[in-house]
Design an enzyme around this catalytic site. Structure first.
Site, PDB file in Angstrom:
ATOM      1  N   SER A  75     -13.324   3.747   4.069  1.00 20.88           N
ATOM      2  CA  SER A  75     -14.030   3.248   5.245  1.00 20.88           C
ATOM      3  C   SER A  75     -15.341   4.002   5.371  1.00 20.88           C
ATOM      4  O   SER A  75     -15.456   5.156   4.963  1.00 20.88           O
ATOM      5  CB  SER A  75     -13.179   3.457   6.507  1.00 20.88           C
ATOM      6  OG  SER A  75     -12.243   2.405   6.628  1.00 20.88           O
TER       7      SER A  75
ATOM      8  N   ASP B  36       0.859  -1.185   0.000  1.00 24.50           N
ATOM      9  CA  ASP B  36       0.000   0.000   0.000  1.00 24.50           C
ATOM     10  C   ASP B  36       0.900   1.242   0.000  1.00 24.50           C
ATOM     11  O   ASP B  36       1.844   1.325   0.786  1.00 24.50           O
ATOM     12  CB  ASP B  36      -0.871  -0.049   1.267  1.00 24.50           C
ATOM     13  CG  ASP B  36      -2.015   0.953   1.260  1.00 24.50           C
ATOM     14  OD1 ASP B  36      -2.342   1.476   0.185  1.00 24.50           O
ATOM     15  OD2 ASP B  36      -2.587   1.176   2.344  1.00 24.50           O
TER      16      ASP B  36
ATOM     17  N   THR C  22      -9.648   1.970   8.364  1.00 26.72           N
ATOM     18  CA  THR C  22     -10.189   2.604   9.574  1.00 26.72           C
ATOM     19  C   THR C  22     -11.299   1.778  10.221  1.00 26.72           C
ATOM     20  O   THR C  22     -11.316   1.605  11.442  1.00 26.72           O
ATOM     21  CB  THR C  22     -10.697   4.021   9.227  1.00 26.72           C
ATOM     22  OG1 THR C  22      -9.568   4.806   8.828  1.00 26.72           O
ATOM     23  CG2 THR C  22     -11.376   4.680  10.415  1.00 26.72           C
TER      24      THR C  22
ATOM     25  N   HIS D 110      -9.431   4.850  -2.515  1.00 22.55           N
ATOM     26  CA  HIS D 110      -8.747   4.864  -1.210  1.00 22.55           C
ATOM     27  C   HIS D 110      -9.636   5.559  -0.188  1.00 22.55           C
ATOM     28  O   HIS D 110     -10.624   6.193  -0.533  1.00 22.55           O
ATOM     29  CB  HIS D 110      -7.418   5.617  -1.335  1.00 22.55           C
ATOM     30  CG  HIS D 110      -6.335   4.797  -1.936  1.00 22.55           C
ATOM     31  ND1 HIS D 110      -5.195   4.446  -1.267  1.00 22.55           N
ATOM     32  CD2 HIS D 110      -6.239   4.231  -3.168  1.00 22.55           C
ATOM     33  CE1 HIS D 110      -4.433   3.715  -2.066  1.00 22.55           C
ATOM     34  NE2 HIS D 110      -5.043   3.568  -3.222  1.00 22.55           N
TER      35      HIS D 110
HETATM   36 ZN   LIG Z   1      -4.560   4.986   0.602  1.00 19.77          ZN
END
Ligand SMILES: [Zn+2]
Length: 336
Positions: free
Chosen positions: A225, A82, A268, A222
């Site tokens: 969450s 990542d 998260t 990205h």
């Molecule tokens: Zn990211």
């Protein structure tokens, strides 16, 4: 079984679903993901940030991922770097056996300063050339995400550097990336939006435009969450002090999946699940001191979140349908 990430994304694209990319730092997290994948018959992407690789000294992480592949031969697993900050980070991940890397050239190697388009193309192309020679998948990023994650990020709002669809098209042509992370207003971390996001702050129309221009590139969301209210409430009920926050609603992610999003990064929500479960045990049974008494429930709680996401994104039910492809086959594929 470890597989190149590309084959998971290709299968997801052919069958119109998304795959959660879940971050790991320790044994309980990787166990939670693999059990969730087994119970829902899901292919999975497990990803490690630079921070996670440092925390685990690489070697612990490498053996955890080998253990997952050994214990769950029926589940196709991609192991992904990542936010690689430099070609060196991506190359060392390949040496560790990762089957996919992200070269985040949207920022300079310090992981903070936005880079120019030309700098981004140069480092990303360098990684694509090497990674594809090993059959390893590459994710690039164009535009800059908001917030900071594990010390990586420009900070600020997700709207500061939203992806330009025309530039996205040029970037893919110039680099040959398999997957592309786009900035549409999302941020890393627990505090993404101060109210439920609308089209003004979450630019789903940009995803639709990019997908029209790049129908064969797998898009990546990205900072995706959802920051469920009940998880934040649980933490605060048992002594936590988290501010009110809104994540990316599941229905918006599903809309993205309809328009080419194949990888959805979630970290998260799992952190919240773990912390809430541990706080609950500490508060309700303060006499306990065996780490298994709170790490066990934490693992269960993260597993429940992972299962929910796997079902919502549509990857559930697909593990057994994916034909494993070796890295060598991918090398030949990229040569063509
Ligand atoms: Zn990211």
């Amino acid at each position: 079984m470890l597989v190149p990430m590309r084959i998971l994304l290709d299968h997801a694209a052919e069958n119109h679903y998304g795959v959660a990319a879940l971050n790991v730092n320790n044994m309980e997290q990787i166990q939670a993901i693999m059990e969730a994948a087994k119970e829902t018959n899901s292919p999975v992407i497990i990803q490690a940030s630079r921070g996670a690789r440092k925390y685990t000294n690489d070697a612990y992480l490498r053996h955890l991922m080998l253990a997952a592949a050994e214990l769950y031969p029926e589940i196709p697993v991609a192991m992904h770097q990542d936010h690689g900050n430099s070609p060196e980070t991506c190359f060392s991940a390949i040496q560790q056996g990762f089957t996919s890397v992200m070269m985040d050239g949207s920022l300079a190697a310090d992981g903070k300063t936005p880079a120019t388009y030309e700098e981004n193309v140069a480092v990303t192309k360098q990684v694509v050339d090497v990674a594809h020679a090993f059959g390893v998948t590459v994710e690039g990023e164009i535009g800059v995400l908001g917030g900071i994650e594990d010390g990586h990020g420009a900070g600020g709002s997700g709207l500061d550097h939203v992806t330009d669809p025309v530039q996205a098209e040029q970037f893919v042509a110039a680099t040959g990336v398999d997957a592309l992370a786009v900035a549409i207003g999302t941020s890393h971390g627990a505090y993404k939006f101060s109210q439920k996001p609308t089209g003004d702050v979450l630019k789903m129309n940009i995803i639709e435009d990019i997908h029209r221009r790049l129908p064969n590139t797998h898009l990546v969301m990205h900072g995706s969450s959802s920051v469920p209210r009940e998880l934040v409430d649980l933490i605060n009920k048992y002594g936590g002090k988290m501010k009110e926050s809104y994540g990316v609603p599941l229905e918006e992610i599903k809309r993205g999946i309809k328009h080419g999003v194949r990888k959805v990064n979630v970290d998260t929500d799992n952190r919240l699940a773990i912390t809430g479960a541990i706080r609950k045990v500490f508060a309700e049974t303060p006499d306990k001191f065996d780490p298994r008494d709170y790490m066990g429930p934490a693992r269960e709680s993260m597993k429940a979140v992972c299962k929910e996401r796997m079902i919502a994104f549509g990857q559930a039910g697909n593990a057994s349908k994916i034909k494993p492809v070796s890295m060598a086959t991918m090398v030949a594929f990229y040569k063509k």
